[in-house]
Design a protein around this motif. Structure first.
Motif, PDB file in Angstrom:
ATOM      1  N   ARG A  82    -104.914  81.241 -16.673  1.00 18.39           N
ATOM      2  CA  ARG A  82    -105.153  82.468 -17.200  1.00 18.39           C
ATOM      3  C   ARG A  82    -103.666  81.783 -18.505  1.00 18.39           C
ATOM      4  O   ARG A  82    -102.977  81.567 -18.739  1.00 18.39           O
ATOM      5  N   PHE A  93    -102.288  84.123 -22.260  1.00 17.50           N
ATOM      6  CA  PHE A  93    -101.656  86.078 -22.445  1.00 17.50           C
ATOM      7  C   PHE A  93    -101.480  86.051 -23.908  1.00 17.50           C
ATOM      8  O   PHE A  93    -101.273  84.905 -24.479  1.00 17.50           O
ATOM      9  N   ASP A 114    -100.119  80.619 -17.936  1.00 18.90           N
ATOM     10  CA  ASP A 114     -99.578  80.962 -16.330  1.00 18.90           C
ATOM     11  C   ASP A 114    -100.504  79.813 -15.691  1.00 18.90           C
ATOM     12  O   ASP A 114    -101.626  79.255 -15.750  1.00 18.90           O
ATOM     13  N   ARG A 162     -95.332  79.381 -15.682  1.00 23.85           N
ATOM     14  CA  ARG A 162     -95.654  80.073 -17.328  1.00 23.85           C
ATOM     15  C   ARG A 162     -95.032  79.874 -17.884  1.00 23.85           C
ATOM     16  O   ARG A 162     -93.477  79.290 -18.150  1.00 23.85           O
ATOM     17  N   ASP A 205     -99.520  93.051 -18.023  1.00 22.18           N
ATOM     18  CA  ASP A 205     -97.598  92.482 -16.918  1.00 22.18           C
ATOM     19  C   ASP A 205     -96.322  92.774 -18.135  1.00 22.18           C
ATOM     20  O   ASP A 205     -96.074  93.322 -18.794  1.00 22.18           O
ATOM     21  N   LEU A 216    -102.880  89.867 -20.225  1.00 18.67           N
ATOM     22  CA  LEU A 216    -103.473  88.913 -19.109  1.00 18.67           C
ATOM     23  C   LEU A 216    -105.455  88.656 -19.422  1.00 18.67           C
ATOM     24  O   LEU A 216    -105.808  89.120 -18.538  1.00 18.67           O
ATOM     25  N   ASN A 265    -107.820  86.748 -17.464  1.00 18.66           N
ATOM     26  CA  ASN A 265    -108.045  86.083 -16.447  1.00 18.66           C
ATOM     27  C   ASN A 265    -109.509  85.651 -15.990  1.00 18.66           C
ATOM     28  O   ASN A 265    -109.992  86.140 -16.737  1.00 18.66           O
TER      29      ASN A 265
END
Length: 417
Positions: free
Chosen positions: A228, A230, A266, A279, A382, A413, A415
């Protein structure tokens, strides 16, 4: 301190492997009976040899099943492993772990294979151990056959030989189920011996565009992505200070509050469990620091500079508490920082020190070791608090100039589904 810090980072994955993480699932016994319960979904580096099963999460002890004990187990909603007894290849074919000659020997084994693609014609399975990763296919309810791939050194141990027998196996399946239709044939011919390419080939053979890797009760279930992206925004408190034989040692000031922006990526060790995350983060912040000397000989002198910091930080995240809606984690890494400086000067407070421009040689590239604790909420947000111990960016023998950082960070994030 740094040795201890690095040792902790190296041991985190081993710690993760020992953590219990029971998910809904079921096992199918050799006699065909299905037993529902909970299966410990670990961060398996290789295919499991034994699984732990509980009828209830509150059970003190877990039952242990090997591939010889059950015919199948399923971890809801994604992973299905099937037991297989038969001959498996022994050759090593992953660079640089390769054989020095062609090895076509096989060993009788009983193993768990993971179902990675399925359809009306052919199912693809994967299995890995400390030798290599193997792939198998099965036509409907027919026998399981291993895809053959050899990659080895020739007798000189300098050049290599590649034999892609699996391409021929897949093309025969394509001809059988697609009437030798040339459409997408090149995709199979050019496929590499990796899961993503083999899944594409099996989907072509099954006349399916789906990239799903599993089915449950006839309904395709899309696995979570292995990665993913971010974006983040933070607030940093930076304390800049001298230490050692320098007139600004112990000086006042050098404390700044500034914003920080970041983007990153990530990758999950296991997309279902998501306990261990690798990460990579790219960030930027900008500080303006002023340090006032308190020593009697240079009292009132001010050293000031502006510092822009681009940092790339590879990190390891371990979720101490791990559910779909809430994850509590610890995180550590090493920040590789490129800094640019401006308005670097000393302004005197009295006659004992003169005004100077660029009085110190500062490093453009330097290293630090950030540490964070945080939470992931609803797979979207997060929130973390971070601390970076003093990291120096000068090379003087008798004193150092360093930054110590405390940060509050919020990331969004993205996803994949």
């Amino acid at each position: 301190m740094r040795i201890f810090y690095c040792a902790v980072l190296l041991l985190l994955p081993l710690f993760a492997l020992s953590q219990a993480n029971y998910h809904d699932g079921y096992v199918v016994k050799a006699n065909g009976d299905t037993v529902k319960g909970y299966i410990n979904a670990r961060e398996w580096a290789h295919s499991p040899e034994v699984i732990e099963f509980k009828n209830s999460k509150s059970d003190k002890d877990a039952l242990r099943f090997s591939a010889a004990d059950i015919s199948l187990f399923h971890i809801t909603p994604y992973d299905t492993y099937v037991s297989y007894t038969g001959r498996i290849s022994n050759n090593r074919n992953g660079f640089p772990n390769m054989d020095k000659r062609l090895d076509t020997t096989k060993t009788q084994a009983t193993i768990f294979m993971k179902r990675v693609a399925s359809g009306p014609n052919v199912t693809l399975y994967a299995q890995s151990d400390n030798v290599k990763t193997r792939y198998f296919y099965q036509e409907k309810s027919d026998v399981v056959t291993e895809l053959a791939y050899y990659y080895y050194y020739n007798n000189s141990s300098v050049t290599t030989v590649v034999t892609k027998l699996y391409v021929g196996q897949l093309l025969l399946l394509h001809k059988k189920y697609n009437n030798d239709n040339n459409k997408n044939r090149s995709t199979i011919e050019n496929s590499n011996f990796v899961e993503s390419d083999l899944v594409k080939s099996i989907n072509i053979i099954n006349n399916s565009s789906s990239t799903t890797s599993n089915t449950q009760k006839g309904t395709e279930v899309v696995r979570p992505s292995n990665n993913r992206f971010f974006v983040g925004l933070g607030l940093t408190y930076t304390k800049t200070r001298f230490k050692g034989q320098n007139p600004f040692d112990g000086g006042d000031g050098g404390k700044t509050y500034t914003p920080k922006i970041s983007i990153g990526y990530d990758a999950f060790a296991n997309s279902q469990v998501q306990r261990v995350v690798f990460r990579g983060e790219l960030s930027f912040n900008y500080i303006s620091s002023k340090i006032t000397s308190t020593q009697s000989a240079t009292s009132g002198a001010v050293y000031s500079f502006n510092q822009g910091n681009f940092a790339f930080t590879p990190q390891l995240i371990f979720n101490l508490y791990n559910t779909d809606d809430l994850k509590l984690y610890v995180e550590g890494g090493a920040a590789l920082t490129f800094s640019f400086f401006s308005n670097d000067k000393i302004v005197s407070g009295n006659s004992n020190i003169t005004n100077q421009a660029k009085p110190y040689d500062v490093e453009s590239f330097w290293l630090s070791y950030p540490f964070q604790i945080g939470a992931v909420i609803n797979k979207k947000f997060d929130v973390s608090v971070g601390y970076t111990p003093s990291a120096t960016y000068t090379r003087y023998t008798f004193f150092t100039l360093s930054n110590e950082v405390i940060g509050l960070n919020l990331k969004y994030l993205f996803n994949k589904k």
